[in-house]
Design a protein around this motif. Structure first.
Motif, PDB file in Angstrom:
ATOM      1  N   ARG A 157       0.735  -1.263   0.349  1.00 31.50           N
ATOM      2  CA  ARG A 157       0.515   0.177  -0.176  1.00 31.50           C
ATOM      3  C   ARG A 157       0.764   1.163   0.124  1.00 31.50           C
ATOM      4  NH1 ARG A 157      -3.150  -4.050  -0.375  1.00 31.50           N
ATOM      5  NH2 ARG A 157      -5.297  -4.249   0.678  1.00 31.50           N
ATOM      6  N   VAL A 158       0.389   2.108  -0.048  1.00 28.24           N
ATOM      7  CA  VAL A 158       1.175   3.943  -0.331  1.00 28.24           C
ATOM      8  C   VAL A 158       2.155   4.207   1.447  1.00 28.24           C
ATOM      9  CG1 VAL A 158       0.533   5.831  -0.163  1.00 28.24           C
ATOM     10  CG2 VAL A 158      -0.407   4.882  -2.216  1.00 28.24           C
ATOM     11  N   PHE A 159       0.694   3.920   2.046  1.00 29.17           N
ATOM     12  CA  PHE A 159       0.970   3.457   3.694  1.00 29.17           C
ATOM     13  C   PHE A 159       1.114   2.617   4.280  1.00 29.17           C
ATOM     14  CE2 PHE A 159      -0.766   7.731   5.646  1.00 29.17           C
ATOM     15  CZ  PHE A 159      -0.214   8.578   4.614  1.00 29.17           C
ATOM     16  N   SER A 160       2.656   1.983   4.242  1.00 31.65           N
ATOM     17  CA  SER A 160       2.564   0.566   4.773  1.00 31.65           C
ATOM     18  C   SER A 160       3.032   0.244   6.747  1.00 31.65           C
ATOM     19  CB  SER A 160       4.030  -0.314   3.987  1.00 31.65           C
ATOM     20  OG  SER A 160       3.817  -1.554   4.128  1.00 31.65           O
ATOM     21  N   LEU A 161       1.782  -0.515   6.902  1.00 24.74           N
ATOM     22  CA  LEU A 161       1.988  -0.611   8.303  1.00 24.74           C
ATOM     23  C   LEU A 161       3.349  -1.654   8.648  1.00 24.74           C
ATOM     24  CD1 LEU A 161       1.018   0.365  11.730  1.00 24.74           C
ATOM     25  CD2 LEU A 161      -0.852  -1.466  11.006  1.00 24.74           C
ATOM     26  N   GLY A 183      -2.726   6.657   8.438  1.00 30.83           N
ATOM     27  CA  GLY A 183      -1.813   6.197   9.249  1.00 30.83           C
ATOM     28  C   GLY A 183      -2.122   6.235  10.763  1.00 30.83           C
ATOM     29  N   ARG A 184      -2.687   5.491  11.460  1.00 33.22           N
ATOM     30  CA  ARG A 184      -3.013   5.257  12.930  1.00 33.22           C
ATOM     31  C   ARG A 184      -2.055   3.719  12.565  1.00 33.22           C
ATOM     32  NH1 ARG A 184      -9.573   4.777  14.329  1.00 33.22           N
ATOM     33  NH2 ARG A 184      -9.611   4.256  11.776  1.00 33.22           N
ATOM     34  N   HIS A 185      -1.736   4.039  14.056  1.00 33.59           N
ATOM     35  CA  HIS A 185      -0.221   2.986  14.204  1.00 33.59           C
ATOM     36  C   HIS A 185      -0.597   3.057  15.864  1.00 33.59           C
ATOM     37  CE1 HIS A 185       1.934   6.621  13.905  1.00 33.59           C
ATOM     38  NE2 HIS A 185       2.507   6.254  14.764  1.00 33.59           N
ATOM     39  N   ALA A 186      -0.099   1.642  16.969  1.00 34.65           N
ATOM     40  CA  ALA A 186       0.766   2.358  17.556  1.00 34.65           C
ATOM     41  C   ALA A 186       2.035   1.971  18.602  1.00 34.65           C
ATOM     42  CB  ALA A 186       0.309   0.384  18.410  1.00 34.65           C
ATOM     43  N   PRO A 187       1.725   2.488  20.074  1.00 35.02           N
ATOM     44  CA  PRO A 187       3.637   3.312  20.466  1.00 35.02           C
ATOM     45  C   PRO A 187       3.664   2.122  19.921  1.00 35.02           C
ATOM     46  CG  PRO A 187       1.187   3.621  21.955  1.00 35.02           C
ATOM     47  CD  PRO A 187       0.987   2.737  21.040  1.00 35.02           C
ATOM     48  N   GLY A 188       5.277   2.619  19.469  1.00 30.02           N
ATOM     49  CA  GLY A 188       6.022   1.296  18.916  1.00 30.02           C
ATOM     50  C   GLY A 188       5.696   0.944  17.363  1.00 30.02           C
ATOM     51  N   GLU A 189       5.033   0.832  16.423  1.00 29.41           N
ATOM     52  CA  GLU A 189       4.599   1.182  15.109  1.00 29.41           C
ATOM     53  C   GLU A 189       5.169   1.999  14.739  1.00 29.41           C
ATOM     54  OE1 GLU A 189       1.107  -2.321  15.419  1.00 29.41           O
ATOM     55  OE2 GLU A 189       0.726  -0.258  15.173  1.00 29.41           O
ATOM     56  N   HIS A 190       5.136   1.756  13.123  1.00 31.13           N
ATOM     57  CA  HIS A 190       5.286   2.913  12.435  1.00 31.13           C
ATOM     58  C   HIS A 190       5.001   2.522  11.037  1.00 31.13           C
ATOM     59  CE1 HIS A 190       9.065   0.368  10.900  1.00 31.13           C
ATOM     60  NE2 HIS A 190       9.005   1.754   9.872  1.00 31.13           N
ATOM     61  N   VAL A 191       4.844   3.412  10.267  1.00 31.56           N
ATOM     62  CA  VAL A 191       4.395   3.767   8.799  1.00 31.56           C
ATOM     63  C   VAL A 191       5.186   3.827   7.699  1.00 31.56           C
ATOM     64  CG1 VAL A 191       2.807   4.367   6.576  1.00 31.56           C
ATOM     65  CG2 VAL A 191       2.125   3.591   9.257  1.00 31.56           C
ATOM     66  N   ARG A 192       5.363   3.008   6.759  1.00 33.33           N
ATOM     67  CA  ARG A 192       6.398   4.006   5.844  1.00 33.33           C
ATOM     68  C   ARG A 192       5.126   3.861   4.359  1.00 33.33           C
ATOM     69  NH1 ARG A 192      11.110  -0.244   6.527  1.00 33.33           N
ATOM     70  NH2 ARG A 192      11.156  -0.742   8.390  1.00 33.33           N
ATOM     71  N   VAL A 193       6.056   4.609   3.946  1.00 33.91           N
ATOM     72  CA  VAL A 193       5.077   5.402   3.381  1.00 33.91           C
ATOM     73  C   VAL A 193       5.851   5.396   1.995  1.00 33.91           C
ATOM     74  CG1 VAL A 193       3.723   7.743   2.393  1.00 33.91           C
ATOM     75  CG2 VAL A 193       4.457   6.985   5.200  1.00 33.91           C
ATOM     76  N   PHE A 194       5.041   5.170   0.625  1.00 40.92           N
ATOM     77  CA  PHE A 194       5.072   5.257  -0.653  1.00 40.92           C
ATOM     78  C   PHE A 194       4.966   5.493  -1.599  1.00 40.92           C
ATOM     79  CE2 PHE A 194       6.563   1.241   1.237  1.00 40.92           C
ATOM     80  CZ  PHE A 194       7.532   0.374   1.069  1.00 40.92           C
ATOM     81  N   PRO A 195       5.194   7.387  -1.767  1.00 39.73           N
ATOM     82  CA  PRO A 195       4.695   8.036  -2.569  1.00 39.73           C
ATOM     83  C   PRO A 195       4.706   7.952  -4.100  1.00 39.73           C
ATOM     84  CG  PRO A 195       6.525   9.399  -0.979  1.00 39.73           C
ATOM     85  CD  PRO A 195       6.204   8.361  -1.013  1.00 39.73           C
ATOM     86  N   LEU A 196       5.728   7.635  -4.583  1.00 38.34           N
ATOM     87  CA  LEU A 196       6.257   7.373  -6.242  1.00 38.34           C
ATOM     88  C   LEU A 196       5.355   5.679  -6.621  1.00 38.34           C
ATOM     89  CD1 LEU A 196       9.836   7.792  -6.271  1.00 38.34           C
ATOM     90  CD2 LEU A 196       7.366   9.449  -6.668  1.00 38.34           C
ATOM     91  N   SER A 197       4.614   5.037  -5.714  1.00 39.94           N
ATOM     92  CA  SER A 197       4.022   3.369  -5.481  1.00 39.94           C
ATOM     93  C   SER A 197       3.743   3.605  -7.334  1.00 39.94           C
ATOM     94  CB  SER A 197       3.103   3.135  -4.681  1.00 39.94           C
ATOM     95  OG  SER A 197       3.546   2.691  -3.913  1.00 39.94           O
ATOM     96  N   ASN A 198       2.801   4.387  -7.793  1.00 41.43           N
ATOM     97  CA  ASN A 198       2.447   4.239  -9.015  1.00 41.43           C
ATOM     98  C   ASN A 198       2.838   4.389 -10.534  1.00 41.43           C
ATOM     99  OD1 ASN A 198      -0.030   3.410  -7.930  1.00 41.43           O
ATOM    100  ND2 ASN A 198      -0.776   4.964  -7.665  1.00 41.43           N
ATOM    101  N   TRP A 199       4.457   5.120  -9.704  1.00 37.01           N
ATOM    102  CA  TRP A 199       4.785   5.561 -10.899  1.00 37.01           C
ATOM    103  C   TRP A 199       5.608   4.842 -12.107  1.00 37.01           C
ATOM    104  CZ3 TRP A 199       6.939  10.898 -11.696  1.00 37.01           C
ATOM    105  CH2 TRP A 199       6.632  12.053 -10.811  1.00 37.01           C
TER     106      TRP A 199
END
Length: 312
Positions: A157-161, A183-199
């Motif tokens: 996904r664009v936002f990858s938990l 973008g919701r996530h629990a403490p200690g988690e993070h989100v990888r974000v891919f703005p170029l996913s569809n390029w």
């Protein structure tokens, strides 16, 4: 009065329609701004490669004339191309950015990681990356991955938990209908974000040409001392190449992607300009990773296995 629709050079059939490059740019800018609004401490992965250069360009556009509200992070394998590191440092200084460096060599010196027999350090990046994310408490990490590069990345996904161990579980990924990102996530988690996913790779090069974005010279054809291994032209270096029986020769080559010198191959090319590179890419039937990245050829599931461990 009725407006007559016209066909533009980029194929749109309305004077109000965005070209495909404008649409991709608009989507990426929206993603950067969305992250700035949702997260407290985002960071952009920046290596000096073309995709991270494009991400930085888009981030600068998204927040101009203000400074971008993110720092940069580079996982340095110690086997990077000198031309790319020089470019990275120059761009950071030019824009007054803050750069975090996670060094694989530091982990090797401390005995936490061991050199691989094949000399490649790309698989060793995961631990420095995940520990730097945890120590700096980054809650969103921008990566330049694109879905056209490799089948495991096509699942993203664009936002990858990612969980508290930075691991990726495809079953926990969320739907992203109508470009709505959770973008919701629990403490200690993070989100990888891919703005170029569809390029696509071709989109990247066409946009670089349109925006006149400077790239390291390694992306254009140049004479280089290389040797052949596993069907790829590799640059000699202290990482372990060439071995006995492998001889170097000077060839006219360029790089489609850059990473660890030990596993990133050059391609024969006479493309010295952006237009020539675009023509070359348009005719290619292999993605840049499929053609020139040995680390993706270790097994059918090499990339997916590393993603589950915390790699991008």
């Amino acid at each position: 009065m009725t407006t007559v629709a016209t066909v533009t050079d980029e194929g749109t059939d309305s004077p109000y329609a965005l070209s495909h490059l404008d649409a991709l740019e608009s989507e990426a800018v929206h993603i950067f701004r969305e992250v700035a609004g949702e997260f407290e401490n985002p960071v952009i992965l920046f290596s000096g490669g073309k995709d991270s250069i494009l991400m930085l360009h888009l981030a600068l556009k998204a927040f101009a004339p203000a400074a971008i509200p993110f720092s940069l992070l580079h996982v340095d394998t110690g086997h990077n191309f000198p031309e790319v590191l020089e470019y990275r440092d120059r761009v950071v200084a030019e824009h007054g950015l803050r750069l975090h460096v996670a060094s694989v060599q530091d982990y090797i010196d401390r005995g936490v990681l061991k050199e691989r027999p094949d000399g490649t350090r790309n698989p060793l990046q995961t631990l420095p990356l995940t520990e730097k994310i945890q120590s700096e408490r980054f809650d969103a990490v921008f990566g330049g991955g694109r879905r056209d590069e490799e089948k495991a990345r096509a699942k993203e996904r664009v936002f990858s938990l990612r969980d508290e161990f930075s691991q990726w579980d495809p079953r926990r990924q969320r739907p992203e209908l109508w470009q709505l990102y959770n973008g919701r996530h629990a403490p200690g988690e993070h989100v990888r974000v891919f703005p170029l996913s569809n390029w696509t790779e071709l989109d990247v090069w066409q946009y670089i040409a349109r925006e006149d974005i400077e790239l390291p010279g390694i992306y254009f054809a140049h004479e280089r001392e290389v040797f052949q291994r596993s069907g790829m032209w590799l640059t000699a270096g202290e990482w372990g190449g060439p071995k006995e029986g492998e001889s170097t020769e000077k060839r006219l080559v360029r790089y489609r992607t850059v990473g660890d010198m030990s596993c990133t191959g050059a391609v024969d090319s006479d493309a010295t300009t952006l237009d020539a590179v675009i023509t070359e890419i348009a005719a290619s039937r292999l993605t840049e990773r499929g053609a020139t990245r040995a680390d993706d050829k270790m097994s059918e599931a090499a990339m997916e296995d590393r993603k589950r461990e915390g790699y991008f």
